[in-house]
Every structure is written in structure tokens, then in C-alpha cells.
Design a protein around this motif. Sequence first.
Motif, short mmCIF file in Angstrom:
data_model
loop_
_atom_site.label_atom_id
_atom_site.label_comp_id
_atom_site.label_asym_id
_atom_site.label_seq_id
_atom_site.Cartn_x
_atom_site.Cartn_y
_atom_site.Cartn_z
N VAL A 449 0.84 -1.21 0.00
CA VAL A 449 0.00 0.00 0.00
C VAL A 449 0.87 1.25 0.00
N THR A 486 -8.16 -1.35 1.84
CA THR A 486 -8.04 -1.63 0.41
C THR A 486 -8.15 -3.11 0.10
N THR A 490 -9.96 -5.22 -2.73
CA THR A 490 -9.14 -6.10 -3.57
C THR A 490 -9.79 -7.47 -3.76
N MET A 764 -7.04 5.31 -2.12
CA MET A 764 -7.22 4.00 -1.49
C MET A 764 -8.02 3.06 -2.39
N GLY A 768 -6.63 -0.52 -4.11
CA GLY A 768 -7.31 -1.80 -4.01
C GLY A 768 -7.66 -2.38 -5.36
#
Length: 834
Positions: A449, A486, A490, A764, A768
Motif C-alpha cells: 500500500v 483496500t 481487492t 485508497m 485496491g
Amino acid sequence: MLKTTLAGLRAHLVRLVLTALAITLGVGFVSGTFVLTDTMKSGFDQQFTASADKVSVAVLRKGHDEQMIPASLLARIRALPSIQDAQGQVRGDAPLIGRDGKVYGDIPTLGLSIPTGPLQRYQLKAGRLPTASGTVVLDTQTARRNGVKVGDTVKVLDRASSPQAFTVSGLMDFGVDGEIGYRGAVGFAPATATTMTGERGFTEIDLKAAPGTGDDRLRAAVAAAAGGSYDVVTSAQLAKRLSASSGVSPDQIGIFFLAFAIVALFVSALVIYNTFNILIAQRTREMALLRCIGATKGQVFRSILTESVVVGFVASALGVVAGVGLGAGGAAIFATADNASAGPLTVSATPVIVGMVAGMLVTLVAALLPARAATRVPSIAALNRQLEGPVKGRAGLVRIIIGLLAALLGLALMGLALVSPPGQGAFMLVMGGAMAIFFGVVALSPLIVRWLGALVGWLPARLMGAPGRLARENAGRNPKRAAITTIALTVGVTLMTMFSVALASTQATADAKLTEQFPVDYQLTTQLGSDRLIPRQVAADLRTKPQLADVIEQREATGRLSGHKLDIGAISDRALGRSIKPKVVAGSIVDLAPGTVALEESEAKSLGVGVGRELSLTTGAGTLPLKVAGIFSGNSPAPSVTITETDFDRAFGAKDDKAIAVMVRKGASADASRQVIDQVTKAYPMVKVASLTDLKDQYTKALNQLFVLVGALLGLAIIISLIGIANTLTLSVVERTRESALLRALGLTKRGLRWMLSLEAVIMAVIGALLGVALGTGFGWAALSANTDGAVLSFPVLRVLAFILLAGMAGLLAAVVPSRRAARASIVESLAGD
């Protein structure tokens, strides 16, 4: 302590609303699945029972025996006492001619007899029964798709493939009949059904007992008359058989939907975990103060779990209520589909219990780690005036090592799968590798991230000035928190991308194999499962057309090859290896000479022969010696056992064609070539014409429909993950109240503050989505390669870009309320607040 906990819930009620919504959606999906399954079961049971109740006893063929029940048995049964009525059921092919002048559907419509009197089992929706020889009834779905209503005239092919005209006297609902569901049905008077289908027997004999005669007594008498060659069943037993043969399983439908519900619950758990983590961080002083006044670690731990149980209970209860509505709506949708039925809304204890338990358990488990973290808050923290606890968002060394090992293990399993022969074993290795890689990514997500945040945030930082730079820094200030937020997104994007890539690659593979192995412009066939053939005159007429370059005939018959009963085929001389080009494994298949044979690879292995081996073909015309000239790979339009036209005619006589392939001459227009083909085949309604483009379009349409269904189901998980982003941002705004006020005091405008928070959410969401696209692409390609020999990998660029764009837009939408709230806050009050 309980009063304190409940007071804390009331104080943080608004902050827990989005968390409760995530649980409600997940539980609603689970409960709705069970309500849908129970309702469909109820509907099926009603239809099976209603149909079978009109029959006292039925005589059926045993097991998979395809031998018809003779008319002599019906006559013998009718002579028994205590029988009010006895009718034989005729079933066979009766192709309906559609509006285009060709037979309707890819499979011949089913012709069946419709009796009158007490044994008429089907529901007449409109009109009347077909009592006269020139009348028919159609099933409602077939009538709707062909635009037919009562009183219209339709044509049906008889056994000799001659079209016969009938007046539609009525429309019928044949219930949950698996065969009618995918074939469609044309119902005739009993005598007409025998003439049209050519069947000389019955698939079933139905009997109605005379008043005063029990079903069991009648069954015993009929069984004695029928002997042991047939199954004789009562009404209740017939209902069970109808259910088993319907081809529709509510349980399988339920399992399909439940799999997606579990994904939604998993994403909900991530949202809950992150929410409670943030709440604990925000309530550091509150937890410390409780410790100062005497609360033990156990009491603090239990207070957090109590909050999660209360939230889970309320949200799960709402989810169960929502699930009842979702189940009812799903049942109504299925009721409009073929081969489906919805009974009265059925809500058993199962959806209530499972929904409540699943929701509360997921909430409780997700809150365990945050509750444990609350017990480690020191009492001295009560003196800290900061609302937010210290940022501890970086991945530790142990976590990094575990993540790397898991990812390496997953890559090793993937590699092993790709070097293994395609099949179930390789596919399972891919699945194991995908789970290991995903676990590794989750463990390494704080690092990922941070890296992706810097990359994704580069453009906003360059274009949006101070708000963009602040948004980039804020998105990575607590990598662990951002990672959990995230990762929830995902999960959904990974599955969506994996499915999209697999479908695109499947389509590309099919297109490539069709183009390579069967590069023809048009294909002429009859319906699947039909024993009707294409007259040779069709090919002869096509060869006279100057627009057409080549006409390739394919014939097929059954014979014994060295003692093995096999389908033997032939295609036009000089076509094999030139127009039709399967991959040659051994020998040669070009210019087959009389007395030679080409075998598909699996057929050659089954026979245990190779190139040069002598074989013998035995038919009614005698024995023909053959030598194996070549072996080709599977997935080819060529017959698995291919001989020359000359040998085929010697062995089987002058049979008509099973299929015809047509090549258009270079320079001829597509419209002109299609027109001449349609003119030639106009007199043959059983011959269906399809171009290679048509075949590809049909395949694409089916894949797109599947994507829409799966995409809609996975969409709920993505919605829940976006709720998580909104929740994280909302709670972040609360804990950063003084920070936001300080930025305002230093000159950041309200608009700039809103942009900062909006861009933070977009960053964010895009992180993701990018991570999901990367994982989904790899998993999709690996899964297809492990499952399909010669897979052609494809990447749906536009669809994937749409995923990323929609994720960014959804992140922007999720930030609307939190950013407005932050901008409206008073600078003085926020700086003075404790």
C-alpha cells in the motif's frame, strides 16, 4: 461495566451505522439464499405433486432402458378390472418450424400426446386441448419466443421431414419437465402424436383407478400383468421420480449463491475489523480512564466484545429481514425463467438461525483482535490530550518474512501447475497457489500500500497542489489501516478480474481453434440430437454457385472397427489436412487413399494402434481392410475415425450428409454468398445455416450473460468494501478533527479540505483496484492454462480499465459525506476540543 458499554454504544452509534450496514448486506445475502432455496423447493413439490396426483399408477421403463413400452401391454392393462382410464404417453422428435422458415432451436422440439379426461396432467393456460388431428398445443415459452398465439397456424416436421400445418388450439404449462424446459414442446392428439413422431410405443403408461380402488391394490394388479420388465409405481413414487428427473436442483442453485454470500461476509469481516481497530485507537483515553478507575483488562475486553455482539445482533436481525425480501425477489425472477417455479414464500427456521449465527459470529471474531488491543492501553494514556493514538502502521519483520514465504510457496505451486498436463490436478494446484499468494499479499499489504500509494498519489500531487500532496501523505500515514481498507476492495476486484480474464481467454482460445482447425465461412447442420440428415442434393446444388469456392461434406455411421463399435466418418476428398486442419501427431492425413484411415489421438490409444497398423471395418455390407495412415489431436471437427468417401460408400451405402462446410470464393460479398446458400436450403427447413461469425457471436453472448450474472453477485462484495472505505474515512475525519482545523487555520480552504479527503479515498480505492487487477489477471491466466490445452491468453483491457475507473469514482462518492462534515466543522471549536 455493562451500563458503561451501552452508554459507549449510544455515544458512538453514528460511527457504527456503516459497519452495521456491511453486516446487514452480508447476512441478507446468506438468509436470502436459504429463503430462495426453500421457496423454490416448495414450488417444485407443489407442481410434481399436482401432476402426479392425477395418476393412480404409472408403468415406466426400467432405468436407462430406451426400449419403448409396446401398445400390446397397454391393451392388456386396459382389460384389467378397477381401471377408470389408461393412456400411453407418446414422446419423440417433432421439430417446430420457426418464423425464419427453419426448425426452431438447436434441439428438436418434443412432440408428445395430450390425453383428455382424468389423466390430462398438464395445466392449460389458454384455448383448448388438441382433440382434432389438425390441432396442436404449444408450451408457453416456445409460443412466446416464436410470437405464436391461439388460433395461429404453425408447421411441424413429421418423421419423413415433411412440413405439416396445424392450428394452435391452446397454450400449456408443462410444469417442471427438464426435457421440455430446454427443448420446447408440441402437444398432439394421441393418434397424431404417433404419426408425427414415428414412435411405435410409449415412454410411460398412466392409469386412473376406478372409484373405491386403492393405488397399492391397483399397482399390484398392474405389476403382475406387466411382468418384471417395467417399473410400476404409485402416484407418490411418480412424484419423486419427476422431481429427480426434472434437471433442476434448488440445492445446487443455493450452493452457487451461497458461495458469493460467503465472499460478501468475508469482506464484511474485514470492514468490521478495521472499524473496531479505528474506534479503539480513537478511544485510547476512554479505555485508559476505565483502567484508572478500576476496570480490569478482562472487563475492557468483554466490553468491546459486548459492543460487537450488540452491533452484530441488530445488524443480523435487519439482514434476516432483508434476506426474506431478497429471497422473495429472487424466487419471482426464477419463476419467469424456463424450467423454474416459485411456490408460496417459505421462511423456515434455517435462514433465521444461519443468518443470525453467521452475522454475530463474523462480527465477534472480527472484533477479537481490536478488543485484545484495547486491553493493552496503559492507564497513563488517560493524560494524553490527543484523540488519536500513536500511529503503528508498519509491517514487522516477522510479518514480512511470512508474507514472502507464502507468496513464494504460491508461485511455486503455480509454476508446478503450469508445467503439469492440463486437467483437474493442475487446476487444484493453481487454486492452492492462488490462496497462498493472496495470503502473502495480505501479510505484505502495508508495504504494498505504501509503494502503490506513492505511485497512485503522484498524479494528484502534481495536478491538485497542496490537497493532492496531503491526500497522498494521508493515504500512507497508517499503512496497516489503509491495507485492511483496500484489501476488502481487492477481494471483489480480484474475483471480478479473474473471471473477466478467464472468460476473455476462453473466448480467444475457442476463436483461435475454430479459425485454425475449421477455417470455413458457413456451416450447415441439422439440430443436435436429431437423426435427420442433409440430402446430398444440397451439396450438389451449392457446388453450382459461382460465389462458393468449396463445399465440404461430412458423413457419419456406426460400424465395428476391429471389434470395437465406433462412429465412422468421412469428409470430402482432399479437404482433410487442407480446409480442415487438425494438428497431426503422427503420419499424414493429407490425401487419404482408399483402404486407409486417420484416427483421433485418444481413439488410437483406446485401440492400441499406431501408424501403419492394419485394422478391419465390419458393417452390414461386409469387412473392409484399413491401414492407419495418420493420427491427429483432439478438439477437431474431423470425425475421430475418418475414412475416404469411396470406402464410406462401400461400407455403408449412399448415406446423406451429417454436416456441410462452405468456403466463399475470394472477392464474393458476404451478403451475396449468404443469399445463395439461403436460397439453396430454403426447401429444407431442417437444415440450419450458421457462419463462423454467428458461432463466435453465440459463444460470446453466452459468456457475456455469465459475466453479468457473476458480476452482479460479486458486486455486493465490492459495495460492502466501498462502505468500508467510507467508514474508514468517516472515522478518520473524527480522529483528525484538530489536524483538519489546523490546516484550515494555516490557509487551506474548505474546498481544499474536501478535495484532500476525496482524493485520499480515491487513492485508497484505486490501490485496491490495481492490486485486485494484478492478482485477478495472474490467477485467471493460470487457471485457464492449467485447465485447457493450448489456451490462448487474452486481457480484456476496456473492462479492466472500467473496473479501475469505477473504483476511483466510487471512492470519490464514498468521501462525499465525510469531506462535507470535515469542511463544516468550526476551526475554533475543533482546536479547543479535547
